[in-house]
Write an enzyme that holds these catalytic residues in place. Structure first.
Site, PDB file in Angstrom:
ATOM      1  CG  ASP A 131      -2.167  -0.920   0.938  1.00 27.01           C
ATOM      2  OD1 ASP A 131      -2.523  -1.117  -0.235  1.00 27.01           O
ATOM      3  OD2 ASP A 131      -2.742  -1.436   1.916  1.00 27.01           O
ATOM      4  CG  ASP A 191      -8.080  -3.632  -1.623  1.00 34.11           C
ATOM      5  OD1 ASP A 191      -8.615  -4.682  -2.020  1.00 34.11           O
ATOM      6  OD2 ASP A 191      -8.418  -3.069  -0.567  1.00 34.11           O
TER       7      ASP A 191
END
Length: 416
Positions: A131, A191
């Protein structure tokens, strides 16, 4: 496909104003008692008729009241921000939003705010987490794009090195959540398509080998996490030695085969971004297919519940962040589409979503909440539901920027 999408959103526009009026009258589960009428809210904030002006006001208050590295994540019932440290995956969203306001205004005050909130993230380049794409592209890479700052560029490239090191050639994907040397599992989620932009950008800025990593990740995501009907799985597990797909499941959706709203939104945005960097038509087609499914399965007021597979009614919580992500993605797609009808359908879809988000049930104007949007849902299984969310605010502001740049004043988005 584009024509069907266009028909859907135009039909949605006809019912949107009536739906919003009904929502304001009934309030129901969507609107808290602190929401005022549109007229009251505008009277309380002279000059803030535009959602852009309101968003700027809220952002300035947040940036000037909190102190880095206490990064706002989501709101509390008491009307304050819950904050996290620089190591949290959401830490980049406030500075990223500040950079987007600077991009639109070129006001040095916004640049100063953005730099102040970006700098504490510098040490995150080696944080072993996929991320980093969220955290480091939209801050340091965007800072470099807007200002030419060479140190910001090098910081973003160092983060790209960390993400690329999580790539396994046998699987052909960048792993998420696990440590890079974990031998017990190999997890990838939808994601992660949002983090490929850091790799694509790095591929254009001194790391050409990272473009192939991003392409391989996108190709296998398209094959394994996008279903034939254009819905999406959240997670897949792989055998890291052979690359074989072992199972598909969820961590934040309602159940393994459900369609988690924000996961669907990540797919739309992620594949639109992949097309922007590569011009691979299969990526744009996937972005359109997933966007079309999202917009054609929304409830009448055009703001999704947290998962499309749960009963589409209260007390299920909404997720405004998913709508904001798709709205921004549709406007990005409208710049990429060659066909005029497809471009217009993209704009119409974004208009429908942004008009809903800018309406009293969902915009925080006139409330005690410090966020821009209300009724975002981060993670239902962990009890993180029905709050303002900083990343929802980021994509809303990004979408408003794109709207004003591509279409016209954001005052067009206020239902009257």
């Amino acid at each position: 496909m584009a024509r069907r999408h266009g028909r859907t959103v135009r039909r949605g526009l006809l019912v949107l104003a009536a739906t919003i009026t009904a929502l304001v009258a009934a309030c129901g589960a969507a609107a808290p008692p602190s929401v005022q009428s549109t007229a009251q809210a505008r009277a309380a904030a002279p000059g803030a008729d535009s959602p852009v002006a309101f968003a700027d006001e809220r952002l300035a208050a947040t940036a000037d009241t909190l102190t880095p590295p206490n990064y706002p994540t989501r709101t509390t019932p008491e009307g304050t921000w819950l904050t996290k440290g620089a190591d949290d995956w959401t830490a980049g969203f406030l500075p990223a939003t500040l950079w987007r306001v600077y991009e639109r205004t070129r006001d040095p005050a916004w640049r100063d705010r953005a730099v102040r909130w970006t700098q504490p993230l510098t040490a995150e380049t080696s944080h072993d987490d996929t991320d980093l794409g969220f955290k480091m592209f939209m801050t340091f890479a965007v800072e470099h794009q807007l200002t030419g700052d060479e140190a910001a560029k090098q910081t973003a490239l160092a983060a790209a090195d960390t993400v690329a090191a999580r790539f396994n050639p046998s699987v052909g994907m960048v792993r998420v959540w696990d440590d890079r040397d974990d031998e017990t599992q190999y997890r990838v989620n939808i994601d992660a398509m949002m983090n490929t932009e850091l790799l694509y950008w790095a591929g254009q800025n001194g790391r050409p080998q990272y473009t192939e990593i991003a392409n391989r990740h996108a190709d296998r995501t398209m094959a394994d996490l996008v279903r034939p009907d254009a819905t999406t799985f959240m997670f897949a597990d792989y055998d890291q030695r052979t690359g074989a797909l072992q199972r598909r499941y969820t961590e934040q959706g309602a159940f393994d085969d459900s369609t988690w709203a924000r996961g669907q939104a990540w797919a739309v945005y992620g594949f639109a971004t992949a097309y922007r960097y590569t011009r691979n038509p299969s990526y744009l087609a996937t972005a359109h297919r997933t966007a079309d499914w999202f917009t054609t399965h929304l409830p009448p007021d055009h703001v999704p519940y947290w998962d499309f597979s749960v009963p589409q009614a209260p007390p299920q919580p909404r997720d405004t962040s998913a709508s904001a992500v798709v709205a921004s993605a549709l406007l990005a797609m409208s710049e990429l589409d060659a066909d005029p009808a497809a471009k217009q359908a993209d704009v119409d879809g974004a208009r429908t979503l942004l008009t809903a988000l800018s309406s009293p049930p969902y915009l925080a104007r006139g409330t005690t909440m410090p966020s821009i949007l209300l009724h975002g849902t981060q993670n239902v299984p962990e009890g993180q539901a029905d709050t303002g969310i900083q990343f929802g605010d980021y994509y809303y502001v990004e979408a408003l920027n794109r709207w004003e740049r591509q279409v016209g004043p954001a005052t067009q988005l206020i239902a009257r």
